[in-house]
Scaffold this motif. Structure first.
Motif, PDB file in Angstrom:
ATOM      1  N   ASP A  91     -55.820  23.468  32.753  1.00 49.49           N
ATOM      2  CA  ASP A  91     -55.157  22.267  33.249  1.00 49.49           C
ATOM      3  C   ASP A  91     -53.748  22.568  33.754  1.00 49.49           C
ATOM      4  O   ASP A  91     -52.986  23.296  33.115  1.00 49.49           O
ATOM      5  CB  ASP A  91     -55.060  21.213  32.142  1.00 49.49           C
ATOM      6  CG  ASP A  91     -56.417  20.670  31.735  1.00 49.49           C
ATOM      7  OD1 ASP A  91     -57.281  20.551  32.616  1.00 49.49           O
ATOM      8  OD2 ASP A  91     -56.594  20.356  30.546  1.00 49.49           O
ATOM      9  N   HIS A 148     -60.583  14.092  33.865  1.00 53.33           N
ATOM     10  CA  HIS A 148     -59.465  14.212  34.803  1.00 53.33           C
ATOM     11  C   HIS A 148     -59.013  12.873  35.378  1.00 53.33           C
ATOM     12  O   HIS A 148     -57.978  12.804  36.036  1.00 53.33           O
ATOM     13  CB  HIS A 148     -59.848  15.153  35.950  1.00 53.33           C
ATOM     14  CG  HIS A 148     -60.154  16.542  35.497  1.00 53.33           C
ATOM     15  ND1 HIS A 148     -61.432  16.973  35.228  1.00 53.33           N
ATOM     16  CD2 HIS A 148     -59.343  17.597  35.234  1.00 53.33           C
ATOM     17  CE1 HIS A 148     -61.404  18.240  34.843  1.00 53.33           C
ATOM     18  NE2 HIS A 148     -60.158  18.636  34.822  1.00 53.33           N
ATOM     19  N   HIS A 177     -54.557  10.906  32.142  1.00 59.82           N
ATOM     20  CA  HIS A 177     -55.259  12.036  32.742  1.00 59.82           C
ATOM     21  C   HIS A 177     -55.438  13.146  31.702  1.00 59.82           C
ATOM     22  O   HIS A 177     -54.644  13.283  30.769  1.00 59.82           O
ATOM     23  CB  HIS A 177     -54.451  12.605  33.918  1.00 59.82           C
ATOM     24  CG  HIS A 177     -54.413  11.705  35.118  1.00 59.82           C
ATOM     25  ND1 HIS A 177     -53.345  10.900  35.407  1.00 59.82           N
ATOM     26  CD2 HIS A 177     -55.321  11.491  36.112  1.00 59.82           C
ATOM     27  CE1 HIS A 177     -53.582  10.235  36.526  1.00 59.82           C
ATOM     28  NE2 HIS A 177     -54.769  10.572  36.969  1.00 59.82           N
ATOM     29  N   PHE A 178     -56.506  13.920  31.865  1.00 57.88           N
ATOM     30  CA  PHE A 178     -56.814  15.141  31.101  1.00 57.88           C
ATOM     31  C   PHE A 178     -57.446  14.883  29.732  1.00 57.88           C
ATOM     32  O   PHE A 178     -57.978  15.811  29.124  1.00 57.88           O
ATOM     33  CB  PHE A 178     -55.569  16.024  30.914  1.00 57.88           C
ATOM     34  CG  PHE A 178     -54.912  16.435  32.194  1.00 57.88           C
ATOM     35  CD1 PHE A 178     -55.491  17.394  33.013  1.00 57.88           C
ATOM     36  CD2 PHE A 178     -53.718  15.857  32.596  1.00 57.88           C
ATOM     37  CE1 PHE A 178     -54.882  17.778  34.211  1.00 57.88           C
ATOM     38  CE2 PHE A 178     -53.106  16.236  33.787  1.00 57.88           C
ATOM     39  CZ  PHE A 178     -53.693  17.194  34.595  1.00 57.88           C
TER      40      PHE A 178
END
Length: 294
Positions: free
Chosen positions: A260, A137, A100-101
């Motif tokens: 985030d 994401h 993720h991210f």
């Protein structure tokens, strides 16, 4: 003159129609959020070139459709503290499990902190190119071409919809619906530019949903994106009344500045890819080793 590291990939732009006196003026108009001084500094360091690798400077005349190659630099680029895992690598393909991210490609506020840049650096293969993309994401599988000679054969898998892509998501329960469930709708760009929205008109997106597991008010879903519109799965789940857990874009935007929260990843995972290899005919299937936690 500065020479970018081999793992740094350039960006490209064909100059659009206009009446700018110089390439610099065109770039400033095309990218209004980048200060003129930044472009001047890049040119002074040899980071803006034409398609013959000739450096362009602040006085280079504008020419419509000129192909400009430039290297992006991000001041104080945010470090993404998660690592990808390479699940498979051969002469033609590389399969990565993206956390993720982490963005797949350089864009916006990210140049070095991307899956592609890290993989080029780690493998030493400057020819790596993603065959598809998933949202920054979203976690899970990304398939890369490792050889330009065979790239077209693998790109055709996606273009001709000959690849089976399956996602998993954790979202609120939908006991009022019967499953499997199909969601059709027309998706178009919304506001801000990075959000999508459902509008009236002929559907251009389709998702098939199944339920894998039920835990009270939250369910684990399997999602099949029949089409591949931007943010399609996130928009469809939100429209059904079950926005994916920790989604800061849908149904309402609560993350416009992109700050985030690493403790609250979007509960969406590109779980598996399956296809008949266009070179060997072999049936290939890959599954993510990431598991969405409740």
């Amino acid at each position: 003159m500065f020479q970018p590291p081999l793992h740094v990939r350039p960006s490209y732009l064909h100059l659009p129609p206009g009446d700018w006196p110089t390439v610099l003026d065109c770039l400033c108009a095309r990218f209004p959020r980048i200060p003129r001084q930044t472009w001047e500094a890049r040119m002074a360091r040899g980071l803006v070139l034409d398609d013959r690798d000739n450096p362009l400077d602040a006085a280079t005349p504008y020419r419509e459709a000129m192909r400009v190659r430039y290297f992006r630099e991000i001041d104080n680029e945010r470090r993404i503290p998660f690592e990808a895992q390479v699940l498979h690598q051969d002469r033609h393909l590389l399969v990565a499990d993206k956390p993720h991210f982490l963005p797949v490609m350089p864009a916006g506020d990210y140049a070095e902190e991307t899956l592609l840049t890290r993989l080029v650096r780690d493998t030493g293969n400057p020819h790596l190119a993603p065959l598809h993309r998933i949202d920054r994401h979203t976690a899970g599988l990304v398939l890369f071409s490792a050889d330009p000679a065979s790239r077209g054969a693998y790109q055709a898998l996606f273009r001709e919809k000959r690849i089976d892509k399956r996602y998993q998501a954790i979202a609120p329960a939908l006991p009022q619906h019967a499953f499997p469930l199909r969601r059709h709708s027309r998706l178009e760009k919304g506001e801000p530019f990075f959000r999508m929205r459902e509008v009236a008109g002929e559907p251009n997106s389709e998702t098939l949903l199944e339920v894998l597991e039920r835990r009270g008010d939250l369910w684990r879903y399997r999602l099949f994106p029949v089409t591949g519109k931007q943010h399609q799965l996130r928009v469809h789940m939100a429209a059904l009344g079950a926005p994916i857990l920790n989604d800061t874009f849908y149904p309402e935007l609560v993350d416009e500045k992109g700050v985030d929260d690493f403790a609250r990843p979007l509960k969406l995972l590109a779980h598996s890819l399956a296809f008949a290899d266009p070179l060997s005919g072999e049936l290939r299937r890959f599954e993510s080793r990431i598991e969405l936690e409740w």
